[in-house]
Design an enzyme around this catalytic site. Structure first.
Site, PDB file in Angstrom:
ATOM      1  N   GLU A  78     -70.713 -23.067  26.075  1.00  0.00           N
ATOM      2  CA  GLU A  78     -71.928 -23.643  25.488  1.00  0.00           C
ATOM      3  C   GLU A  78     -72.206 -23.064  24.097  1.00  0.00           C
ATOM      4  O   GLU A  78     -72.187 -21.866  23.905  1.00  0.00           O
ATOM      5  CB  GLU A  78     -73.128 -23.386  26.406  1.00  0.00           C
ATOM      6  CG  GLU A  78     -72.980 -23.967  27.798  1.00  0.00           C
ATOM      7  CD  GLU A  78     -72.871 -25.499  27.824  1.00  0.00           C
ATOM      8  OE1 GLU A  78     -73.152 -26.140  26.785  1.00  0.00           O
ATOM      9  OE2 GLU A  78     -72.498 -26.033  28.877  1.00  0.00           O
ATOM     10  N   CYS A 140     -79.760 -23.431  33.936  1.00  0.00           N
ATOM     11  CA  CYS A 140     -78.713 -22.774  33.134  1.00  0.00           C
ATOM     12  C   CYS A 140     -79.149 -22.642  31.687  1.00  0.00           C
ATOM     13  O   CYS A 140     -78.973 -21.589  31.064  1.00  0.00           O
ATOM     14  CB  CYS A 140     -77.399 -23.547  33.230  1.00  0.00           C
ATOM     15  SG  CYS A 140     -76.626 -23.406  34.854  1.00  0.00           S
ATOM     16  N   HIS A 164     -70.225 -22.971  31.489  1.00  0.00           N
ATOM     17  CA  HIS A 164     -70.381 -23.836  32.660  1.00  0.00           C
ATOM     18  C   HIS A 164     -69.016 -24.047  33.310  1.00  0.00           C
ATOM     19  O   HIS A 164     -68.017 -24.230  32.608  1.00  0.00           O
ATOM     20  CB  HIS A 164     -70.954 -25.200  32.246  1.00  0.00           C
ATOM     21  CG  HIS A 164     -72.434 -25.311  32.442  1.00  0.00           C
ATOM     22  ND1 HIS A 164     -73.313 -25.591  31.421  1.00  0.00           N
ATOM     23  CD2 HIS A 164     -73.199 -25.202  33.581  1.00  0.00           C
ATOM     24  CE1 HIS A 164     -74.548 -25.644  31.903  1.00  0.00           C
ATOM     25  NE2 HIS A 164     -74.512 -25.406  33.206  1.00  0.00           N
TER      26      HIS A 164
HETATM   27  N1  PCA Z   1     -76.073 -24.943  37.403  1.00  0.00           N
HETATM   28  C1  PCA Z   1     -77.383 -25.425  37.040  1.00  0.00           C
HETATM   29  C2  PCA Z   1     -78.323 -24.348  37.452  1.00  0.00           C
HETATM   30  C3  PCA Z   1     -77.550 -23.445  38.346  1.00  0.00           C
HETATM   31  C4  PCA Z   1     -76.153 -23.837  38.176  1.00  0.00           C
HETATM   32  O1  PCA Z   1     -75.177 -23.240  38.662  1.00  0.00           O
HETATM   33  C5  PCA Z   1     -77.482 -25.872  35.596  1.00  0.00           C
HETATM   34  O2  PCA Z   1     -76.476 -26.343  35.030  1.00  0.00           O
HETATM   35  O3  PCA Z   1     -78.557 -25.794  35.001  1.00  0.00           O
END
Ligand code: PCA
Length: 201
Positions: A78, A140, A164
């Site tokens: 990200e 997240c 992610h």
């Molecule tokens: N993914 C979510 C919140 C927790 C996770 O593992 C997100 O992408 O916001």
């Protein structure tokens, strides 16, 4: 040298979070840096509070937060976190609507990571990883924003950002959902941590 690595508990009705297996599989060190693993709740306010407490408790030199993004076939590094919490109910039933993560905070923060070096290291490690320009507006993004806000306010890490990860094959069984073996995702995570540890030296 200490690098804090955070994962998340399951959410959205699932029994596991792909980041949990990654945290369990982490070695004790990466390129000379001690790795500290912690799991955060999928609750907007509590995750932010716990992350700040972890920064105080561990005073890590760097932080890599991990979260699951079931829609992606690749690891997503990200670039940016925005000052918005917005989305469906979290694990405590909170469903914020256009709410700032930090009232009065900057609109956005950029990841404090050597993005290109991490992408190249992941490529060399054989782990598909792309640069993502949105971490969404769910928990997240809140955690990434909180991390970078804490760093801007003088918290210990010199490097910090968010990765992610796709769902695991077991999570994708019987569904039309991209997935990635934990062993492949782990190579990408370790590539990122190795680059980060190298930058800290
Ligand atoms: N993914 C979510 C919140 C927790 C996770 O593992 C997100 O992408 O916001």
């Amino acid at each position: 040298m200490k690098i804090l690595v955070t994962a998340f508990e399951p959410f959205g009705g699932e029994t596991v979070n792909a980041t949990g297996a990654l945290l369990s599989a982490l070695p004790e060190t990466a390129a000379g840096a001690a790795l500290l693993g912690e799991t955060l709740p999928v609750v907007f306010t509590q995750a932010a509070r716990e992350l700040r407490a972890l920064l105080d408790r561990h005073t890590p030199d760097a932080v890599l937060c991990l979260g699951q993004y079931g829609g992606s076939p690749a690891l997503s590094l990200e670039r940016v976190a925005i000052n918005i919490a917005h989305g469906g109910a979290d694990n405590a039933g909170d469903a914020p609507h256009h709410r700032p993560v930090v009232p009065g905070g900057p609109d956005a923060y950029f990841a404090k990571l050597p993005l290109d070096d991490i992408l190249e290291a992941a490529r060399q490690a054989g782990a598909p990883m792309i640069l993502s320009n949105t971490a969404g507006t769910y928990v997240c993004n809140t955690v990434m924003y909180t991390l970078l806000d804490a760093m801007a306010g003088g918290a210990s890490p010199k490097l910090g950002g968010f990765l992610h990860v796709p769902s695991t094959p077991a999570q994708a069984l019987g569904r039309s959902l991209p997935s990635m073996e934990t062993s492949t995702a782990l190579r990408g995570v370790l590539a990122a941590l190795t680059v980060m540890a190298g930058r800290l030296q």
